[in-house]
Structure formats: structure tokens, C-alpha cells
Design an enzyme around this catalytic site. Structure first.
Site, PDB file in Angstrom:
ATOM      1  N   THR A  80     -13.510   7.913 -12.253  1.00  0.00           N
ATOM      2  CA  THR A  80     -12.451   7.363 -11.403  1.00  0.00           C
ATOM      3  C   THR A  80     -12.771   5.971 -10.870  1.00  0.00           C
ATOM      4  O   THR A  80     -11.932   5.330 -10.241  1.00  0.00           O
ATOM      5  CB  THR A  80     -12.102   8.337 -10.259  1.00  0.00           C
ATOM      6  OG1 THR A  80     -10.827   7.979  -9.711  1.00  0.00           O
ATOM      7  CG2 THR A  80     -13.178   8.337  -9.180  1.00  0.00           C
TER       8      THR A  80
ATOM      9  N   GLU B 206       0.834  -1.215   0.000  1.00  0.00           N
ATOM     10  CA  GLU B 206       0.000   0.000   0.000  1.00  0.00           C
ATOM     11  C   GLU B 206       0.870   1.268   0.000  1.00  0.00           C
ATOM     12  O   GLU B 206       0.505   2.264  -0.617  1.00  0.00           O
ATOM     13  CB  GLU B 206      -0.929  -0.034   1.226  1.00  0.00           C
ATOM     14  CG  GLU B 206      -1.940   1.077   1.317  1.00  0.00           C
ATOM     15  CD  GLU B 206      -3.053   1.051   0.252  1.00  0.00           C
ATOM     16  OE1 GLU B 206      -3.028   0.203  -0.646  1.00  0.00           O
ATOM     17  OE2 GLU B 206      -3.936   1.918   0.333  1.00  0.00           O
TER      18      GLU B 206
END
Ligand code: DMJ
Length: 343
Positions: A332, A229
């Protein structure tokens, strides 16, 4: 509900579904939802509150971020174009202009802003989560609607981001964190969410920076066998060791392959698919990882894995004309929206 999530996922999904199917029930639902979301914009600055009650119109949570303010115009603008009612476009545009007006003299935005006072409460600038799609939508609103204000805002923002946030470390190109007022470097972190930026740069025509950043993010993936991440790119060490099944690095590979035809982006795609299957596949779906080192799985799969991750992986290997990027932009959440002329 959260205005941002409902807009990009549900409103975007309904509008895209309507354009693909021409089923009027979807447009009616989109209009109903859009009207129920509108009270979110009733703040002193015009920037939306984070949450809005779809039944009562009551709003709450004035502390927001650029992504939540600036990632609404594709959906609300499309709703205006389809219904002939300008209110949706106008409210979402006013919000993004209000945010842009509060950028620093360096042309950067921070991480957290109050929609009632217009005051920044966190002046850390970056291109990651909480800011990311604000930049994406400045560019895409210009491409979808021909909005010249958005073109100017995108070009000025991209210049500032390149000047103050990018850096070269050991031959690799990255974007980190800096103070929005002074430009002083705060940290050298790159998160999986920021891996959307090569795709946005490619769409804007900046293939040079796009390909160099994609090379770096691919290194981030391959160094650890799947994408953490967040890393520190100076030491190439993990800062946050989860993997949330994120689409961004694959989305960027799709755009880069589309615009260059370079097979190395499909090679990257084979690596992504191989590692996803090896690390995340279960009998009932694909699992996020709580730890990329141990491959420990969470009991969760976010909806964007289907909406985005697998869609971009598919598109990377589909024939280039599958979605005509001259007439469509993806919102998005990867819902394709078609260009439509003003009514
Ligand atoms: C998605 O909801 C969207 O792509 C959003 O812009 C960022 N986060 C997720 C995917 O990681």
C-alpha cells in the site's frame, strides 16, 4: 512506533529493496525489524495494538481500525516466505481473520475496534481512510500468496461494499458511508484516500465499476482544479479543503491504463501532473495545500509523495511491462513485492 506505518513504509521498503537488489543486509534488517514488531500482536484477539516499542516490546493503544489490523499480511507474509519462518505470516493472517470474523451480518466492517475486547466502538462503514487498505490487502494477499481464505474474504467483502456503500448520484458512481449493522446511509462523502478503490477493483477484474468510479474521482479533481481531501458528492461541495499530495487517484489511473490500454487514463495523468506543478511545486520539493481554493501551501511533503505519487505517475507513462503485475503486487506504500514460492 506505529506498527502499521512502520510495516508499510519501512518493512515493505526493506523487503522490496532486498528483492530488487538481493543485498542480504536489507533482509537482515527486515528480519530484525519484523521480530521487534511481533509483540504488537500479543492481544487477547490476536489483532495488533496500534503502537509497539521496538526496544522493549511494550505495546499500547488497543483502539484501532481495520486498515491498521488488515494491512500487514503482504509484508509479514513476504518476510516468512523469504526467511522460511512461518511466524510472521501466521500472526498477520490471524489478525485479519479475527477482524473479518467480527464483520456485521451484512458483511461490513466499522471504523474503530478494540483489540482487547473485539468490540466495535464506531460502526460507520466506508472505504476511506482507516478501512481502505484492509480491502486492498485481502485481494492482494490472494494474488501474492495464492491464499484462498483471503480470496473468499475479498469476494464476500467486495460484494457487501458494492451492495451497501455504492450509489449513483446524477449519473455518477460513488461509495459513501453506512451503518455496518443496518446498512442505513449516514453520509455521502468521498475522500481522496478512497480513490484507491478503482485500482483495486481493476486488479480484481471489475473494470466496469473501476472505470465508472475513476470517472467520478476525476470529476472531483477537475471541479476544483486539484483534489480536495473530502467532498459531498451529492452537492459536489468541499467538506475538507486540503490537498495532501495523495497518490490514490493516480495509482488507480495507472491500474486502469495497464488493464485497458485506454489513453484517457494517460490524459488524466497529464492533468494531474499539470495541476501538481502549477499548485504545489516549490524550489525544494512539492508542498501539500491547506486550501485547494486559495492554493495556500503547507510547509510539508509526506514521504509517500516520493514513494507513491511520483512512482505511479511515472509508471502510468512507462511501458506497460515496466512492472510485471502477473508476478508482483505493490504494497500500500507502492513498494513492489515479488511472488515467491513457499520454502
Ligand atoms: C499511504 O501511506 C498509503 O497509501 C496508505 O494506505 C494510505 N495513506 C497514504 C497515502 O495517502
Amino acid at each position: 512506533v506505529k506498527n502499521f506505518d512502520i510495516t508499510i513504509r519501512l518493512l515493505g521498503g526493506l523487503l522490496s529493496g532486498y528483492q530488487l537488489s538481493v543485498d542480504n543486509r536489507l533482509l537482515a534488517l527486515a528480519q530484525d525489524l519484523g521480530a521487534r514488531l511481533l509483540p504488537a500482536f500479543n492481544s487477547p484477539t490476536g489483532m495488533p495494538y496500534v503502537e509497539v516499542n521496538l526496544k522493549t516490546g511494550k505495546v499500547r493503544n488497543p483502539r484501532t481500525n481495520p486498515a491498521e489490523v488488515g494491512t500487514l499480511l503482504l509484508e509479514f507474509g513476504t518476510l516468512s516466505r523469504l526467511t522460511g519462518n512461518p511466524v510472521y505470516y501466521d500472526k498477520a493472517k490471524r489478525a485479519v481473520v479475527a477482524l473479518y470474523a467480527r464483520q456485521s451480518p451484512l458483511g461490513l466492517v466499522g471504523s474503530s475496534i478494540n483489540v482487547e475486547t473485539g468490540v466495535w466502538s464506531d460502526s460507520t462503514s466506508h472505504i476511506g481512510g482507516g478501512i481502505d487498505s484492509y480491502y486492498e490487502y485481502l485481494l492482494k494477499a490472494w494474488l501474492l500468496f495464492g491464499d484462498q481464505d483471503c480470496k473468499r474474504m475479498w469476494e464476500a467483502s467486495a460484494r457487501a461494499v458494492n451492495e451497501h456503500l455504492s450509489e449513483k448520484v446524477s449519473g455518477n458512481f460513488w461509495y459513501g458511508q453506512a451503518n455496518m449493522y443496518t446498512g442505513a446511509r449516514l453520509s455521502h462523502h468521498f475522500e481522496a484516500l478512497a480513490a484507491f478503490y478503482p485500482g483495486t477493483l481493476a486488479l480484481s477484474g471489475d473494470l466496469d465499476r473501476a472505470s465508472r468510479l475513476q470517472t467520478s474521482t476525476f470529476r472531483m479533481w477537475t471541479t476544483f482544479g486539484i483534489e480536495p481531501e473530502m467532498i459531498d458528492y451529492r452537492s459536489m461541495t468541499i467538506v475538507d479543503d486540503g490537498y495532501e499530495l495523495r497518490p490514490e487517484i493516480i495509482e488507480s489511473a495507472y491500474y486502469l491504463h495497464h488493464f485497458t490500454g485506454d489513453e484517457r487514463y494517460r490524459e488524466m495523468g497529464r492533468t494531474f501532473l499539470r495541476d501538481l506543478i502549477a499548485c504545489c511545486r516549490t524550489d525544494v520539493g512539492y508542498a501539500a495545500l491547506s486550501n485547494v481554493r486559495t492554493h495556500t501551501r503547507r510547509d510539508s511533503m509526506e514521504s509517500y509523495f516520493l514513494a507513491e505519487t511520483l512512482k505511479y505517475l511515472y509508471l502510468l507513462f512507462a511501458s506497460p511491462g515496466t512492472v510485471d503485475l502477473r508476478n508482483h503486487v505493490f504494497n500500500t506504500e507502492a513498494h513492489p513485492l515479488a511472488k515467491i514460492s513457499r520454502r
